[in-house]
Enzyme design. Structure first.
Site, PDB file in Angstrom:
ATOM      1  N   HIS A 245     -14.062  60.772  -2.954  1.00  0.00           N
ATOM      2  CA  HIS A 245     -14.973  62.284  -3.027  1.00  0.00           C
ATOM      3  C   HIS A 245     -13.801  63.040  -2.791  1.00  0.00           C
ATOM      4  O   HIS A 245     -13.491  63.687  -1.837  1.00  0.00           O
ATOM      5  CB  HIS A 245     -15.676  62.069  -1.785  1.00  0.00           C
ATOM      6  CG  HIS A 245     -16.673  63.201  -1.691  1.00  0.00           C
ATOM      7  ND1 HIS A 245     -18.050  62.977  -1.143  1.00  0.00           N
ATOM      8  CD2 HIS A 245     -16.859  64.452  -2.304  1.00  0.00           C
ATOM      9  CE1 HIS A 245     -18.727  64.180  -1.367  1.00  0.00           C
ATOM     10  NE2 HIS A 245     -17.832  65.030  -2.003  1.00  0.00           N
TER      11      HIS A 245
ATOM     12  N   HIS B  40     -12.352  66.810  -4.292  1.00  0.00           N
ATOM     13  CA  HIS B  40     -12.741  68.280  -4.845  1.00  0.00           C
ATOM     14  C   HIS B  40     -11.096  68.634  -5.526  1.00  0.00           C
ATOM     15  O   HIS B  40     -10.308  68.756  -4.580  1.00  0.00           O
ATOM     16  CB  HIS B  40     -13.245  69.170  -4.066  1.00  0.00           C
ATOM     17  CG  HIS B  40     -14.454  68.883  -3.504  1.00  0.00           C
ATOM     18  ND1 HIS B  40     -15.692  69.809  -3.761  1.00  0.00           N
ATOM     19  CD2 HIS B  40     -15.021  67.919  -2.785  1.00  0.00           C
ATOM     20  CE1 HIS B  40     -16.710  69.281  -3.361  1.00  0.00           C
ATOM     21  NE2 HIS B  40     -16.402  68.144  -2.536  1.00  0.00           N
TER      22      HIS B  40
ATOM     23  N   ALA C 288     -17.361  73.582  -4.191  1.00  0.00           N
ATOM     24  CA  ALA C 288     -18.747  73.004  -3.648  1.00  0.00           C
ATOM     25  C   ALA C 288     -19.024  71.726  -4.125  1.00  0.00           C
ATOM     26  O   ALA C 288     -19.708  70.528  -3.199  1.00  0.00           O
ATOM     27  CB  ALA C 288     -19.773  73.701  -3.824  1.00  0.00           C
TER      28      ALA C 288
ATOM     29  N   HIS D 165     -25.239  66.998  -7.808  1.00  0.00           N
ATOM     30  CA  HIS D 165     -25.339  67.307  -6.593  1.00  0.00           C
ATOM     31  C   HIS D 165     -26.214  68.696  -6.509  1.00  0.00           C
ATOM     32  O   HIS D 165     -26.881  69.188  -7.502  1.00  0.00           O
ATOM     33  CB  HIS D 165     -24.095  68.484  -6.654  1.00  0.00           C
ATOM     34  CG  HIS D 165     -23.486  68.796  -5.258  1.00  0.00           C
ATOM     35  ND1 HIS D 165     -24.029  70.142  -4.551  1.00  0.00           N
ATOM     36  CD2 HIS D 165     -22.430  68.436  -4.491  1.00  0.00           C
ATOM     37  CE1 HIS D 165     -23.424  70.291  -3.514  1.00  0.00           C
ATOM     38  NE2 HIS D 165     -22.306  69.276  -3.385  1.00  0.00           N
TER      39      HIS D 165
ATOM     40  N   HIS E 216     -25.154  63.492  -4.020  1.00  0.00           N
ATOM     41  CA  HIS E 216     -25.328  64.559  -2.967  1.00  0.00           C
ATOM     42  C   HIS E 216     -26.762  64.897  -3.130  1.00  0.00           C
ATOM     43  O   HIS E 216     -27.223  65.846  -4.091  1.00  0.00           O
ATOM     44  CB  HIS E 216     -24.372  65.467  -3.213  1.00  0.00           C
ATOM     45  CG  HIS E 216     -24.707  66.760  -2.147  1.00  0.00           C
ATOM     46  ND1 HIS E 216     -23.199  67.415  -1.517  1.00  0.00           N
ATOM     47  CD2 HIS E 216     -25.754  67.232  -1.606  1.00  0.00           C
ATOM     48  CE1 HIS E 216     -23.828  68.046  -0.689  1.00  0.00           C
ATOM     49  NE2 HIS E 216     -25.149  68.051  -0.625  1.00  0.00           N
TER      50      HIS E 216
ATOM     51  N   HIS F 129     -21.823  61.048   1.580  1.00  0.00           N
ATOM     52  CA  HIS F 129     -22.082  61.461   3.117  1.00  0.00           C
ATOM     53  C   HIS F 129     -23.446  61.058   3.513  1.00  0.00           C
ATOM     54  O   HIS F 129     -24.124  61.978   3.708  1.00  0.00           O
ATOM     55  CB  HIS F 129     -21.519  63.029   3.284  1.00  0.00           C
ATOM     56  CG  HIS F 129     -21.934  63.724   2.003  1.00  0.00           C
ATOM     57  ND1 HIS F 129     -23.245  63.925   1.522  1.00  0.00           N
ATOM     58  CD2 HIS F 129     -20.959  64.690   1.324  1.00  0.00           C
ATOM     59  CE1 HIS F 129     -23.115  64.757   0.444  1.00  0.00           C
ATOM     60  NE2 HIS F 129     -21.793  65.078   0.440  1.00  0.00           N
TER      61      HIS F 129
ATOM     62  N   HIS G  73     -20.272  75.932   0.640  1.00  0.00           N
ATOM     63  CA  HIS G  73     -21.509  76.097  -0.386  1.00  0.00           C
ATOM     64  C   HIS G  73     -22.194  77.639  -0.397  1.00  0.00           C
ATOM     65  O   HIS G  73     -23.011  77.911  -0.850  1.00  0.00           O
ATOM     66  CB  HIS G  73     -22.508  75.330   0.260  1.00  0.00           C
ATOM     67  CG  HIS G  73     -22.441  74.019   0.312  1.00  0.00           C
ATOM     68  ND1 HIS G  73     -22.337  73.081  -0.840  1.00  0.00           N
ATOM     69  CD2 HIS G  73     -21.873  72.868   1.228  1.00  0.00           C
ATOM     70  CE1 HIS G  73     -21.633  71.835  -0.513  1.00  0.00           C
ATOM     71  NE2 HIS G  73     -21.570  71.714   0.764  1.00  0.00           N
TER      72      HIS G  73
ATOM     73  N   ALA H 162     -13.338  70.660   1.008  1.00  0.00           N
ATOM     74  CA  ALA H 162     -14.887  71.075   0.853  1.00  0.00           C
ATOM     75  C   ALA H 162     -15.634  70.357   2.011  1.00  0.00           C
ATOM     76  O   ALA H 162     -16.770  69.858   1.929  1.00  0.00           O
ATOM     77  CB  ALA H 162     -15.207  70.522  -0.448  1.00  0.00           C
TER      78      ALA H 162
END
Length: 833
Positions: free
Chosen positions: A400, A402, A433, A485, A512, A538, A586, A629
């Site tokens: 995961h 970014h 994000a 997402h 997500h 998550h 975000h 992030a």
């Protein structure tokens, strides 16, 4: 100033040494790094004064800090401090052995030249610690180790008739020794000293000794030495060819009248472990955690262990086979490795060829060693890493990621991560994000940008599209998966389309889900998934997902759940940091009430506490970072082990474990960042485990620093990162010892030792040629046929419920709750900041 690199390097010592003095002055006890820096920087200042000799500074270095000034375990973990400085007569090495060797030290020396106030001794109460609480403590079985147990042996009388000493190593064919040694040469044909592998017997001039000889193992084919007994062992040659060679060469020989059988040599377990590492039944404490591992099996052979060094085993005609072609032998052998893997906790040699693990077992020379595993011959083309004082794990996967900044990758590698999966294009708002590399243009740029970085990379395209054209384009451009997402849209229609594309192209979907519950509750998302395999990011929900009950997906066979590390484990400060992280990541605004409500809905103490429990029971299968992030890329490994340690404290040993044997828990947690993410993303055939056929992405740890800072990282069989000292120094252990990029990190080498993971469709369209990349491109596979049942040590599927008002989480009707930790291992004891 025109400083040289060695001078700028030493400024790090001064910076941290000065910081350590300031901390000590205000009454803080020092950790290992601070202790080394303070003593090293002070030694440099004494060198600069020019009033002390090397010998005087060796003594002065012991008279700075005492046991009361440093944290538990620091004195035992610092055996030697070495610096090099410019004396009036040149640059010389200063070695201080056991620098923390008294209770009180002398703070006048520790603060010399700092002009800081010297704190009172009363500020630092001395408290001796029991031995079994030491960092990386070792508890050996109360029995001996028998070496060469099943072989013939006898006692041999030897005299050194020469005028200089002769020292003979354990695996040297004794027949071939120095002509000045007088003994029954013919009797010694086919025998070597019956002593621990890698040790030696020294014969002083005129000295007589009786030593025990033991027959060689293996095929008994001899090479090297003085050439007296070369070739296959043949009893008929003893009184013919061998005798003739002894006489012709003038080798000392005296027939021994009385031949006595020698006893089997036995070694004390502690002594054995100090030489070859722990063996079956021995227990090791991991760092400062209350986690103990027990060695389940030892694949090496007692008495024939591989050991490298002067006069030791891996030499021509001994543990190193003679006359072998390059293709017949290993490129690299890792000797006596203590392997911690989902497959077990065991001791073995690891053999590497062309960057791939080709053998795990017993390495060496089958001509004169027993039990050498097929394909694990050590020859003159073989490099050696001594693994006997280290723990070896597979390189970690962070799935995961970014891709916000290239600097993330340095931090990742230094922490033991060798594979990263995610998306992004830099610090753009979309990448801050979400983990999406969304277009073919950016996919090419990101694959090219990472082509010379020593990590395995995979890039996820954007899966938030209720149409299929863009998803087809990005998968065929090289995406190894898709990210759905909520910031782009995680509606039922989007989820269904993305999974259809995943099924068609055999890639994974990372989800997500919809925190807002805008299109429906978690039940709507599960209905859209339709039983298809999906990776739930998550899964607790603080990182995003249906509020407040996304965590219920842990009960489903087709959902592969993971955690991100900011909530790992639940601690007293966890919730307070989350609001600001979430707002920034975000693009939320504190002046908008709905944005605040959105953020607040994701932060729940009850579900974070439940996440601890579900990680420990194996209902949540993986841990990753969500780096920059809301997560920390350099703490994937560390926070995983903090979670394991906390859960033992609150829940006790797992079923099948004991208070000082946590093998099941350790295997469960190591699987969370190695094999399980590799299986999830279709990569386990090449990475994610210490296994034959896998890329040699290996991480080496000391027991006292396990989970905190690796000693060395191997990338595709090449050392890419290691703790190494001053480059101008005479030896590599001179301070400052820093984690540094090694040859395997150089651009051309990185392209050779690492993989870019892509879709099979992109390979079919000749991505490598189109993008002109140098890295090995491999297709992910078997992403769609897997389920929770395939998650190693983490496959439980309890019936989950979440109370929508109280947020209480229950698994199989049992409340999942633990208090937040106010103190955890792998924290200030290990890190300077």
């Amino acid at each position: 100033m025109h400083l040289l690199p060695r001078e700028t390097d030493k400024l790090i010592l001064t910076t941290l040494g000065t910081l350590a003095q300031r901390r000590l002055a205000r009454g803080l006890i020092l950790n290992r790094a601070e202790t080394i820096a303070l003593i090293s920087s002070q030694l440099q200042e004494f060198v600069r004064d020019g009033r002390h000799s090397v010998a005087e500074l060796m003594d002065l270095g012991k008279k700075m800090l005492g046991r009361r000034h440093v944290r538990k375990g620091v004195p035992e973990s610092i055996h030697t401090i070495q610096v090099e400085g410019t004396f009036p007569d040149g640059v010389f090495l200063v070695t201080v052995d056991d620098p923390i060797s008294s209770d009180d030290g002398d703070l006048n020396n520790a603060f010399y030249g700092s002009f800081l106030p010297i704190p009172s001794a009363d500020v630092f109460p001395a408290a001796p610690e029991p031995a079994d609480t030491l960092l990386g403590a070792l508890i050996c079985r109360k029995e001996t180790v028998k070496i060469n147990a099943s072989r013939r042996r006898f006692r041999l009388e030897v005299k050194n008739a020469g005028d200089r000493p002769v020292q003979v190593g354990s695996h040297y064919h004794f027949l071939e020794t120095n002509p000045a040694l007088i003994f029954d040469r013919l009797l010694s044909y086919g025998y070597h000293l019956d002593i621990p592998a890698g040790t030696a017997v020294r014969f002083e001039p005129g000295e007589k000794k009786t030593v025990t000889m033991v027959e060689f193992g293996g095929k008994k084919i001899f090479h090297g030495g003085s050439g007296l007994g070369n070739g296959s062992f043949d009893e008929n040659l003893r009184e013919t060819k061998v005798k003739e060679m002894v006489e012709k060469g003038g080798f000392g020989h005296k027939e021994q009248e009385k031949i006595e059988e020698g006893p089997v040599t036995e070694m004390n377990r502690e002594v054995y472990a100090s030489m070859f590492g722990p063996t079956t039944g021995d227990k090791i404490k991991l760092a400062d955690m209350d986690l103990w591992i027990e060695v389940e099996k030892d694949y090496t052979v007692y008495g024939d262990e591989c050991k490298f060094g002067g006069g030791k085993v891996i030499r021509d005609g001994g543990g190193q086979a003679s006359g072998r072609h390059d293709h017949e032998v290993l490129d690299l052998v890792i000797t006596n490795a203590l392997i911690v893997d989902w497959t077990g906790i065991y001791k073995a040699d690891i053999g590497v060829k062309n960057g791939i693990i080709v053998g795990i077992g017993k390495a060496g020379n089958p001509d004169m060693m027993d039990g050498v595993t097929d394909g694990m011959i050590v020859g003159s083309s073989t490099e050696v890493i001594s693994g006997e004082k280290l723990i070896t794990t597979a390189g970690a996967l962070d799935v995961h990621v970014h891709y916000i900044s290239p600097q993330l990758m340095t931090e990742a590698l230094a922490s033991g991560i060798t594979t990263v999966i995610g998306g992004g294009t830099g610090p753009a708002d979309g990448s801050n994000a979400t983990t999406c590399t969304s277009s073919s243009f950016y996919m090419q740029n990101m694959i090219k940008a990472t082509d010379t970085i020593p990590l395995n990379f995979g890039f996820t395209g954007k899966g938030s599209d209720s149409g299929t054209n863009a998803m087809r384009d990005i998968i065929e451009a090289g995406a190894c998966g898709l990210k759905v997402h909520e910031d782009w849209g995680a509606t039922p229609e989007v989820i269904d389309r993305a999974l259809s594309m995943a099924d068609e192209y055999d890639v994974q979907i990372n989800l997500h889900s919809d925190t807002l519950n805008e299109s429906g509750y978690v039940e709507s998302t599960l209905a859209a998934i339709k039983g298809r395999t999906i990776h739930s990011y998550h899964t607790e929900g603080a990182g995003g997902g249906h509020a407040p009950d996304i965590i219920v997906v842990c009960e489903y066979e087709n959902v592969l759940p993971s955690s991100t590390n900011p909530t790992r484990p639940y601690a007293v400060n966890t919730l307070d940091e989350h609001l600001d992280m979430l707002m920034i990541c975000h693009g939320l605004d504190k002046s908008i009430p709905e944005d605040i409500a959105f953020a607040d809905s994701r932060i729940r103490s009850e579900t974070v506490a439940a996440e601890d429990v579900l990680q420990d029971t194996g209902a949540i299968s993986m841990i990753s970072s969500d780096c920059q992030a809301m997560g920390r890329i350099g703490e994937v490994v560390t926070r995983t082990w903090r979670t394991a340690a906390k859960m033992k404290q609150f829940r006790g040993p797992l079923e099948g474990d004991e208070p000082t044997r946590d093998n099941n828990r350790v295997k469960r947690y190591v699987a969370k960042y190695t094999i399980n993410p590799a299986i999830t993303h279709g990569m386990s055939h090449l990475i994610g485990q210490v296994a034959v056929g896998c890329l040699a992405d290996l991480v080496f740890w000391t027991a006292e620093s396990f989970g905190a800072r690796p000693e060395m990282i191997l990338k595709g069989g090449v050392i890419a990162w290691a703790a190494v000292g001053d480059a101008n120094a005479s030896i590599p252990t001179v301070q400052p010892v820093l984690g540094r990029p090694m040859w395997g990190s150089q651009p051309e080498a990185a392209a050779l030792n690492s993989i870019v993971w892509v879709s099979q469709a992109s390979l079919d369209k000749d991505l490598v040629k189109r993008f002109n990349i140098k890295k090995r491109a491999e297709a992910v596979k078997n992403c769609r046929s897997i389920g929770k049942k395939d998650m190693k040590w983490n496959d439980t599927m309890p019936k989950m419920t979440v109370d929508p008002e109280t947020y209480d989480v229950r698994a199989d009707g049992v409340l999942c709750d633990v208090p937040p930790a106010d103190k955890l291992p792998l924290t200030r004891r290990y890190f300077v900041y």
